[in-house]
Design a protein around this motif. Structure first.
Motif, PDB file in Angstrom:
ATOM      1  N   ASP A 133       0.918  -1.412   0.285  1.00  0.00           N
ATOM      2  CA  ASP A 133      -0.039   0.052   0.236  1.00  0.00           C
ATOM      3  C   ASP A 133       0.955   1.264  -0.031  1.00  0.00           C
ATOM      4  O   ASP A 133       2.113   1.829   1.116  1.00  0.00           O
ATOM      5  CB  ASP A 133      -1.021  -0.118   1.208  1.00  0.00           C
ATOM      6  N   THR A 136       1.029   3.762   3.219  1.00  0.00           N
ATOM      7  CA  THR A 136       2.002   3.206   4.360  1.00  0.00           C
ATOM      8  C   THR A 136       2.809   2.318   4.435  1.00  0.00           C
ATOM      9  O   THR A 136       3.164   2.058   5.290  1.00  0.00           O
ATOM     10  CB  THR A 136       0.078   2.656   5.407  1.00  0.00           C
ATOM     11  N   TYR A 137       3.241   2.515   2.905  1.00  0.00           N
ATOM     12  CA  TYR A 137       4.667   1.496   2.712  1.00  0.00           C
ATOM     13  C   TYR A 137       5.526   2.401   3.114  1.00  0.00           C
ATOM     14  O   TYR A 137       6.230   3.205   3.389  1.00  0.00           O
ATOM     15  CB  TYR A 137       4.760   1.288   1.815  1.00  0.00           C
ATOM     16  N   LYS A 153       7.124  -2.694   5.672  1.00  0.00           N
ATOM     17  CA  LYS A 153       6.201  -3.072   6.403  1.00  0.00           C
ATOM     18  C   LYS A 153       4.954  -1.948   5.750  1.00  0.00           C
ATOM     19  O   LYS A 153       5.218  -0.657   5.467  1.00  0.00           O
ATOM     20  CB  LYS A 153       5.199  -3.152   7.554  1.00  0.00           C
ATOM     21  N   ASP A 154       3.282  -2.420   5.634  1.00  0.00           N
ATOM     22  CA  ASP A 154       2.347  -1.475   5.747  1.00  0.00           C
ATOM     23  C   ASP A 154       1.416  -1.239   6.740  1.00  0.00           C
ATOM     24  O   ASP A 154       1.129  -2.214   7.331  1.00  0.00           O
ATOM     25  CB  ASP A 154       1.497  -1.258   4.083  1.00  0.00           C
ATOM     26  N   ASN A 155       0.080  -1.086   6.126  1.00  0.00           N
ATOM     27  CA  ASN A 155      -0.849  -1.108   7.651  1.00  0.00           C
ATOM     28  C   ASN A 155      -1.255  -2.581   7.142  1.00  0.00           C
ATOM     29  O   ASN A 155      -2.206  -3.061   8.597  1.00  0.00           O
ATOM     30  CB  ASN A 155      -2.160   0.095   7.161  1.00  0.00           C
ATOM     31  N   ARG A 156      -1.127  -3.425   6.783  1.00  0.00           N
ATOM     32  CA  ARG A 156      -1.607  -4.620   6.751  1.00  0.00           C
ATOM     33  C   ARG A 156      -0.716  -6.136   6.666  1.00  0.00           C
ATOM     34  O   ARG A 156      -0.650  -6.809   7.290  1.00  0.00           O
ATOM     35  CB  ARG A 156      -2.182  -5.097   5.397  1.00  0.00           C
ATOM     36  N   TYR A 169       0.148 -10.480  11.898  1.00  0.00           N
ATOM     37  CA  TYR A 169       0.623  -8.690  11.410  1.00  0.00           C
ATOM     38  C   TYR A 169       0.783  -8.094  13.873  1.00  0.00           C
ATOM     39  O   TYR A 169       1.764  -7.448  13.265  1.00  0.00           O
ATOM     40  CB  TYR A 169      -0.417  -8.164  10.645  1.00  0.00           C
ATOM     41  N   ASP A 170      -0.200  -8.676  13.978  1.00  0.00           N
ATOM     42  CA  ASP A 170      -0.103  -7.679  15.101  1.00  0.00           C
ATOM     43  C   ASP A 170       1.225  -8.322  16.355  1.00  0.00           C
ATOM     44  O   ASP A 170       1.887  -7.821  16.991  1.00  0.00           O
ATOM     45  CB  ASP A 170      -1.156  -8.001  15.679  1.00  0.00           C
TER      46      ASP A 170
END
Length: 348
Positions: A133, A136-137, A153-156, A169-170
């Motif tokens: 993305d 957000t990357y 990373k991005d937001n996903r 991811y989390d």
């Protein structure tokens, strides 16, 4: 003789004309050659070539008045296009295209290349990084340790190099700041890192997360087993029956003792007397080596030094020797030992 005398001045004039050809450097391997902008795609060697006529250039189809080389090698732009290594980068959105977030790696600086629609590979800006993305990357600065310059990373999702990876991811994180081991709620991973072949390898050990993990260089230690990453970056499992028997030998845990057996780089070293096993130190106690011994034999990694007497052989610089022979490791192939008499030229 007269012919040779005539050739020499002519050759001197020719070389002078070639070497004096005015090519003005602009930056990022771009040059102004008369009225043309050119890109040097090959030279006679690193840095400034020894022979200017060995350089190879290609013409850049750019607007000379607005052409600007960028700080990243190979990149430039004019009022119409962005360029990489002398070629127009097509299929990008010129108005929103940007290069940001420099990171220095063992292989040179890299950066994020993107526009409003896509993120692109730094060394292949015509190729899209699938799944990224652009809004957000960014650099995944929450991941520490060796090889962290490969992480984004991005937001996903997380990305290792230019490839999206499948992790939780989390909960995904590095185990230790100095390691290449990573963990999420489901698995443990090893970052297999190379210039064009970086990947995240899952350790095939179900239930490992329920055990206590102690990081020690290329070894994961649990109460029931060691997981050693070999030189080929594959995993070897060494079961542990008696945890109190576990002992690591520097440097880099090349040697380990498990249940009264000696392992070298994850492989069992057979026939070793574990009670007298020790690792040699360099003269002056300046650090441990890959040489070891017991009461019967002398070892270099997993090789036995044939004929070496542990009572009389001595460590001299990077090799072992006695009054008759010298054993020298072939550093290009760590498992090969070279044997020779002290007074003769080294032979294989």
């Amino acid at each position: 003789m007269k012919t040779i005398c005539n050739i020499i001045p002519a050759l001197f004039i020719f070389l002078s004309l070639v070497s004096c050809k005015k090519i003005k450097p602009l930056g990022s391997l771009y040059f102004l050659d008369g009225n043309e902008i050119v890109y040097r795609y090959e030279s006679s060697g690193p840095g400034v070539p020894k022979l200017p006529w060995d350089n190879k250039y290609k013409t850049v189809n750019a607007d000379k008045d607005t052409f600007v080389p960028l700080q990243w090698p190979g990149y430039a732009k004019d009022k119409h296009h962005f360029f990489y290594r002398g070629d127009v980068i097509r299929n990008i959105d010129y108005a929103t295209f940007e290069i940001t977030d420099d990171v220095k790696t063992d292989y040179g600086s890299i950066a994020i290349v993107k526009d409003q629609y896509h993120v692109y590979k730094f060394r292949e800006p015509w190729s899209i990084i699938e799944g990224a993305d652009p809004k957000t990357y960014r650099i995944a600065d929450n991941l520490k340790g060796n090889g962290n310059w490969f992480w984004y990373k991005d937001n996903r999702n997380y990305f290792v190099g230019d490839t999206i990876i499948s992790v939780d991811y989390d909960t995904f994180k590095s185990i230790d700041e100095d390691s290449r081991f990573y963990i999420d709620k489901d698995n443990i991973y090893w970052l297999k890192s190379a210039y064009k072949n970086t990947s995240l390898e899952k350790i095939p050990a179900p239930g490992l997360l329920n055990s206590q993990i102690v990081y020690s260089n290329r070894v994961l230690q649990t109460p029931n087993a060691l997981y050693y990453v070999t030189k080929k970056e594959s995993f070897t499992k060494i079961p542990i029956e008696d945890l109190s028997s576990l002992k690591f030998f520097p440097p880099d845990n090349i040697y380990m003792m498990v249940d009264r057996q000696i392992y070298c780089e994850g492989a069992l070293l057979t026939g070793v007397d574990f009670a007298t096993f020790s690792v040699y130190q360099y003269p002056g106690n300046s650090g441990y080596t890959a040489y070891a011994k017991d009461k019967n034999k002398v070892y270099y990694r997993n090789e036995i030094l044939e004929g070496a007497d542990p009572k009389s052989v001595r460590l001299a610089d990077r090799y072992m020797e006695d009054e008759t022979y010298r054993w020298i490791p072939d550093l290009g192939s760590a498992s090969v030992i070279i044997r020779k008499t002290a007074k003769e030229t080294t032979t294989r």
